[in-house]
Design an enzyme around this catalytic site. Structure first.
Site, PDB file in Angstrom:
ATOM      1  N   VAL A   1       0.839  -1.200   0.000  1.00  0.00           N
ATOM      2  CA  VAL A   1       0.000   0.000   0.000  1.00  0.00           C
ATOM      3  C   VAL A   1       0.874   1.250   0.000  1.00  0.00           C
ATOM      4  O   VAL A   1       0.617   2.208  -0.737  1.00  0.00           O
ATOM      5  CB  VAL A   1      -0.985   0.010   1.192  1.00  0.00           C
ATOM      6  CG1 VAL A   1      -1.798   1.299   1.222  1.00  0.00           C
ATOM      7  CG2 VAL A   1      -1.920  -1.192   1.112  1.00  0.00           C
ATOM      8  N   CYS A   2       1.941   1.243   0.797  1.00  0.00           N
ATOM      9  CA  CYS A   2       2.840   2.400   0.859  1.00  0.00           C
ATOM     10  C   CYS A   2       3.511   2.638  -0.494  1.00  0.00           C
ATOM     11  O   CYS A   2       3.637   3.779  -0.940  1.00  0.00           O
ATOM     12  CB  CYS A   2       3.890   2.209   1.941  1.00  0.00           C
ATOM     13  SG  CYS A   2       3.209   2.141   3.608  1.00  0.00           S
ATOM     14  N   GLY A   3       3.944   1.561  -1.127  1.00  0.00           N
ATOM     15  CA  GLY A   3       4.568   1.700  -2.431  1.00  0.00           C
ATOM     16  C   GLY A   3       3.623   2.300  -3.452  1.00  0.00           C
ATOM     17  O   GLY A   3       4.008   3.201  -4.219  1.00  0.00           O
TER      18      GLY A   3
ATOM     19  N   MET B   1       3.080   6.153  -2.492  1.00  0.00           N
ATOM     20  CA  MET B   1       4.214   7.019  -2.828  1.00  0.00           C
ATOM     21  C   MET B   1       4.385   7.130  -4.339  1.00  0.00           C
ATOM     22  O   MET B   1       4.713   8.200  -4.859  1.00  0.00           O
ATOM     23  CB  MET B   1       5.492   6.518  -2.157  1.00  0.00           C
ATOM     24  CG  MET B   1       5.471   6.603  -0.633  1.00  0.00           C
ATOM     25  SD  MET B   1       5.178   8.263   0.032  1.00  0.00           S
ATOM     26  CE  MET B   1       3.591   8.026   0.852  1.00  0.00           C
TER      27      MET B   1
END
Length: 170
Positions: free
Chosen positions: A46-48, A51
């Protein structure tokens, strides 16, 4: 979820590592708008995605006079590898030691897991929080809220005292 700092609160200052031997301070952006994107971990799916989305629409943030800073508790070396892999064109700051201190100051730290919340802040040119949002940790909050908050801010003044139109003109 955390009790993140609300609109109208002065943004807490900080100095964090952007590389193992270089730091970046919020006060370096005095007079400019800043988007702070706290996130749990560099290599999580999710973070990837989050960002990478922000990297893709970075020109939209900058069109509104805003710089983007990503912040997590990962170390500077981890950030460098992640930024290189994802081809990110904005600074990732390491809230590593003391762990999560900056996230805590923004009310965006998950003590049980030892990571930052997925929290967003738009800081105006006077250093005040103009908008904040804390997303469920497993949900990519997207960018609509950030863009809406930037569009809601009054036009920035140019150095000559005239208004700078930060909105799209057709």
């Amino acid at each position: 979820m955390a009790n993140t700092l609300a609109k109208g609160t002065r943004a807490p200052g900080f100095t964090l590592h952007v590389t193992p031997d270089q730091t970046l301070s919020l006060n370096e952006f005095t007079g400019r708008r800043v988007v702070l994107a706290f996130y749990p971990a560099d290599w999580s799916p999710v973070c990837g995605d989050q960002m990478s989305l922000y990297n893709h629409i970075l020109p939209e943030f900058r069109k509104h006079g805003a710089e983007l800073l990503g912040i997590s508790v990962d170390g500077a070396w981890c950030h460098q590898a992640f930024a290189r892999e994802r081809k990110l064109h904005f600074a990732l700051l390491s809230d590593f030691e003391p762990k999560g201190d900056v996230a805590k100051s923004y009310g965006a730290y998950r003590s049980a897991e030892g990571v930052a919340e997925r929290a967003l802040f738009v800081i105006d040119e006077k250093g005040m929080i103009a908008w904040s949002y804390c997303s469920p940790i497993a949900v990519n909050p997207g960018a609509d809220g950030i863009l809406d908050a930037l569009e809601a801010l009054p036009p920035m003044e140019k150095k000559d005292g005239t208004a700078q139109n930060s909105h799209n003109v057709a």
